[in-house]
Scaffold this active site. Structure first.
Site, PDB file in Angstrom:
ATOM      1  N   CYS A 156      -5.288  12.914  12.399  1.00 59.25           N
ATOM      2  CA  CYS A 156      -5.907  11.598  12.187  1.00 59.25           C
ATOM      3  C   CYS A 156      -5.824  10.870  13.520  1.00 59.25           C
ATOM      4  CB  CYS A 156      -5.180  10.832  11.091  1.00 59.25           C
ATOM      5  SG  CYS A 156      -3.605  10.239  11.673  1.00 59.25           S
ATOM      6  N   ARG A 186      -8.512  -0.395   4.153  1.00 56.48           N
ATOM      7  CA  ARG A 186      -7.567   0.583   3.585  1.00 56.48           C
ATOM      8  C   ARG A 186      -6.205  -0.073   3.308  1.00 56.48           C
ATOM      9  NH1 ARG A 186      -7.613   6.301   6.437  1.00 56.48           N
ATOM     10  NH2 ARG A 186      -6.255   6.534   4.642  1.00 56.48           N
ATOM     11  N   LYS A 200       0.847  -1.206   0.000  1.00 54.52           N
ATOM     12  CA  LYS A 200       0.000   0.000   0.000  1.00 54.52           C
ATOM     13  C   LYS A 200       0.875   1.246   0.000  1.00 54.52           C
ATOM     14  CE  LYS A 200      -1.644   1.658   4.008  1.00 54.52           C
ATOM     15  NZ  LYS A 200      -1.387   3.071   4.312  1.00 54.52           N
ATOM     16  N   ASN A 201       1.864   1.294   0.891  1.00 50.74           N
ATOM     17  CA  ASN A 201       2.629   2.534   1.053  1.00 50.74           C
ATOM     18  C   ASN A 201       3.634   2.766  -0.059  1.00 50.74           C
ATOM     19  OD1 ASN A 201       1.099   3.040   3.254  1.00 50.74           O
ATOM     20  ND2 ASN A 201       2.665   2.505   4.767  1.00 50.74           N
ATOM     21  N   ASP A 247       4.665   0.807  12.035  1.00 53.04           N
ATOM     22  CA  ASP A 247       3.466   0.161  11.481  1.00 53.04           C
ATOM     23  C   ASP A 247       3.333  -1.289  11.927  1.00 53.04           C
ATOM     24  OD1 ASP A 247       3.497   1.862   8.244  1.00 53.04           O
ATOM     25  OD2 ASP A 247       2.938   2.495  10.257  1.00 53.04           O
ATOM     26  N   ARG A 299      -0.005  14.862  12.816  1.00 47.95           N
ATOM     27  CA  ARG A 299       0.673  14.615  11.540  1.00 47.95           C
ATOM     28  C   ARG A 299       0.716  15.837  10.620  1.00 47.95           C
ATOM     29  NH1 ARG A 299      -1.384   8.938   9.492  1.00 47.95           N
ATOM     30  NH2 ARG A 299       0.556   8.937   8.308  1.00 47.95           N
TER      31      ARG A 299
END
Ligand code: EPZ
Length: 426
Positions: A123, A405, A22-23, A313, A128
């Protein structure tokens, strides 16, 4: 709103395909803005954030076409083409839902000489800010103005001169924006204390394939010699090291044996080292990593850090796993100021976790009992799934849109290796 039900206590065994990262996808997609030729990405994961980014690119005038997976990949093929941009504005209603939208800032300034992007706002895991993104662009010659919740960046004369910037703290997104802004600059840009995550190496390699000139890839100093134009390319998204690490924790907590097919061990050394220290067997194979946990888990003392350190993460997923360790573990979160939202939910399942400042004390072995729990952010949601797999009875994870997500076909992948897990709608 979908929920996921898990009846825990089953040992996972089998092979799990690891999707595209994803990233990496979220920083590779905006590269399409840097050329009027087609950029084709292979191995793209089917994720809400990838779809969301595609919609944002469409709003800017980028055409996107999705095809089936290449035989050697798990993910789809997407061809994007920014023949001519129809907008340089990333609107609030998109950015507020997906912080990664900020990654169009650098490429838009590079291609169009200007960009107007809504400030992302905070968030669940912290406020952030994007100050480092803006300071890096200013160091390269951009003029920045903040008005009415938007940031506007302009390259005087339409093209950035380039410059030198030393990041005061390591920032993945700010490094990515700066690199994408620098590749079409008039001169050379040097970025120091740049982030070194594998996703940034993937970004740089894709940009090289498009004709960019970058040296120092994978180190904390990136030197980018601006070129006049970039051409299209076809590039394969790297495997998701966080998804792979998450499933490794699921194997560990259930005393299972999983082959993570397609994972790249070189991207996840800190995660694999932590698993080995906990007593999990890690075996690197040609096309997979074997994770085997047969005889209990040892406690760990882990601190998150920028790559190549232990990934923030992965913190929530290890916390769930360590409730089964024979002893007390200490986890310290150094990257985000509020990344313990999973703790109260794990406590509802019986976990014994004490948070003091940036550290969490995880006492094991604690029996986990299934319960209704609430997902709050992407990785916190995965820690609840991991706990549910080992809990006695049924766990109901609500607000699974957080999971969608970042985890492609989660319940299918877990069902295939023996988990009693299902998604229920409504
Ligand atoms: C990326 O977020 C990842 N997201 C995050 O993954 C990951 O947790 C994070 O990097 C750290 O590895 C994507 O790649 C889409 P940062 P990013 O800029 O770029 C502060 C997931 O679960 N900071 O490296 O937003 C910031 O507040 C997500 O997949 C500033 O102060 O992270 C944080 O404390 C969550 N000013 C620290 O730096 C800035 O301008 C690291 O943030 C930018 C960041």
């Amino acid at each position: 709103m979908d929920r996921i039900l898990i009846r825990g206590g089953r040992r996972l065994a089998g092979r799990i395909p690891v999707s595209g990262a994803k990233n990496a996808a979220l920083t590779l997609m905006p590269c399409a803005l840097l050329t009027d030729e087609p950029l084709t990405l292979r191995n793209l994961p089917r994720l809400a954030d990838v779809d969301g980014f595609g919609h944002l690119l469409n709003q800017l005038g980028v055409s996107t076409m999705v095809e089936g997976a290449h035989p050697a990949d798990f993910g789809r093929v997407m061809t994007m083409r920014a023949q001519r941009l129809t907008s340089t504005i990333a609107p609030y209603d998109i950015v507020r839902k997906m912080r990664a939208s900020i990654l169009v800032l650098g490429p838009l300034v590079a291609r169009a000489g200007e960009a107007t992007v809504s400030l992302p706002g905070g968030c669940a895991i912290g406020n952030r800010p994007i100050d480092l993104h803006l300071k890096a662009l200013e160091a390269m010659g951009a003029e920045i103005e903040l008005t009415a919740g938007y940031v506007k960046a302009v390259a005087p004369g339409g093209r950035l001169p380039g410059g030198r910037y030393t990041f005061p703290v390591v920032s993945v997104g700010a490094t990515e924006n700066a690199v994408m802004a620098a590749v079409l600059a008039r001169g050379t840009t040097v970025l120091e204390n740049a982030a070194r995550e594998p996703e940034i190496v993937d970004l740089c390699n894709c940009l090289l394939a498009m004709g960019a000139s970058i040296t120092g890839i994978g180190t904390e100093t990136l030197t980018i010699d601006g070129v006049d134009r970039l051409h299209g390319a076809t590039y394969r998204v790297m495997p998701d090291r966080i998804e792979a690490g998450s499933y490794a924790c699921a194997a560990a907590i259930t005393g299972g044996s999983l082959e993570l097919v397609g994972a790249n061990a070189g991207d996840m050394r800190a995660t694999l080292a932590a698993l080995s220290e906990a007593g999990v067997k890690v075996e690197e194979r040609r096309d997979a990593i074997l994770i085997e946990a047969s005889n209990g888990l040892a406690p760990l003392n882990l601190s998150t850090a920028p790559y190549p350190g232990f990934a923030t993460d992965m913190q929530a997923q290890f916390m769930a796993m360590l409730t089964k360790a024979e002893g007390t573990s200490v986890l310290t979160e150094t990257i985000f100021e509020n990344r313990y939202m999973h703790v109260p939910e794990l406590a509802r399942m019986g976990a014994d976790i004490q948070v003091t400042g940036r550290s969490a004390l995880v006492r094991g072995v604690t029996p986990l009992i299934g319960a209704p729990v609430m997902a709050t952010d992407l990785r916190a949601s995965m820690s609840l799934i991991i706990a549910g797999l080992a809990a006695e009875g049924e766990t109901e994870v609500n607000r699974v849109y957080h999971l969608d997500r970042g985890y492609e076909r989660l319940e299918e992948k877990l069902q295939a290796v023996g988990a009693d897990i299902e998604r229920v709608g409504g």
